[in-house]
Design an enzyme around this catalytic site. Structure first.
Site, PDB file in Angstrom:
ATOM      1  CB  CYS A 110      -0.998   0.044   1.311  1.00  0.00           C
ATOM      2  SG  CYS A 110      -1.854   1.478   1.450  1.00  0.00           S
ATOM      3  CG  HIS A 152      -5.520  -2.058  -1.474  1.00  0.00           C
ATOM      4  ND1 HIS A 152      -4.528  -2.648  -0.502  1.00  0.00           N
ATOM      5  CD2 HIS A 152      -5.290  -0.988  -1.167  1.00  0.00           C
ATOM      6  CE1 HIS A 152      -3.719  -1.852  -0.075  1.00  0.00           C
ATOM      7  NE2 HIS A 152      -4.307  -0.552  -0.636  1.00  0.00           N
ATOM      8  CD  GLU A 153      -6.813   1.541  -4.119  1.00  0.00           C
ATOM      9  OE1 GLU A 153      -6.987   2.564  -3.102  1.00  0.00           O
ATOM     10  OE2 GLU A 153      -5.643   1.082  -4.229  1.00  0.00           O
ATOM     11  CG  HIS A 156      -7.474   2.659   1.209  1.00  0.00           C
ATOM     12  ND1 HIS A 156      -6.442   3.226   2.390  1.00  0.00           N
ATOM     13  CD2 HIS A 156      -6.482   2.296   0.306  1.00  0.00           C
ATOM     14  CE1 HIS A 156      -5.199   2.799   1.815  1.00  0.00           C
ATOM     15  NE2 HIS A 156      -5.222   2.324   0.857  1.00  0.00           N
TER      16      HIS A 156
END
Ligand code: ZN
Length: 183
Positions: A110, A152-153, A156
């Site tokens: 990341c 993953h995004e 966030h």
């Protein structure tokens, strides 16, 4: 011009990002921010960037996985990751509406945990409902590495980092990953 990417420990990375209205999406502020986030992602370089990573707690993501990045892998490594180029696109207010139960494990890093990687299990495919940069509804069906990037995004935007899902015994500096584990 690239923006500063905030690092783990910065509170904004742990906040729940707020959705954007269609009016905001059309605003010059957000359109310029999209451009700056794209430039920041390309400069890093990275395959995705979420707004909290540049200090903005809003549900905005840019993604692009370029062929030249994939060329750093052997054909076997690209194949096993099911990693193919993904053109540049913008994701706003995403919801993962379907996530396959089957998971795969690969090293993942990341830009906000700079210099480190570790093994993260991720669903092999997802369906994401979101808006694009024109505030149009989009349905994305993704598998393989692209599905990993999306998970993953979207994490966030929910204040979740890959280290939260990581098998911590595999946590490694990037240099040691390349030296001992890359093959
Ligand atoms: Zn990240």
């Amino acid at each position: 011009m690239a923006l500063e990417i905030v690092q783990v420990g910065t509170p904004v990375l742990r906040e729940i990002a707020r959705p954007l209205s269609a009016e905001e999406i059309h605003s010059s502020h957000i359109q310029e921010l999209i451009q700056k986030m794209a430039e920041t992602m390309w400069a890093a370089p990275g395959v995705g960037l979420a707004a909290p990573q540049i200090g903005e707690s809003i549900q905005l993501i840019v993604i692009e996985d370029k062929a030249e990045y994939i060329q750093n892998l052997t054909p076997e490594q690209a194949a096993i990751r099911n990693r193919v180029p993904v053109p540049f696109h913008v994701i706003i207010n995403p919801k993962i509406i379907l996530m396959q139960q089957e998971t795969v494990e690969f090293y993942e890093g990341c830009l906000s945990v700079s210099g480190f990687v570790g093994v993260v299990p991720r669903a092999i495919s997802v369906v994401v409902e979101c808006l694009n940069e024109k505030a149009e509804s989009v349905n994305i069906k993704a598998t393989g590495w692209y599905a990993r990037i999306l998970q993953h995004e979207v994490d966030h935007l929910n204040g979740v980092l890959c280290i939260d899902r990581m098998k911590m015994q595999t946590f490694s500096t990037i240099n040691h990953y390349k030296k001992y584990w890359h093959k």
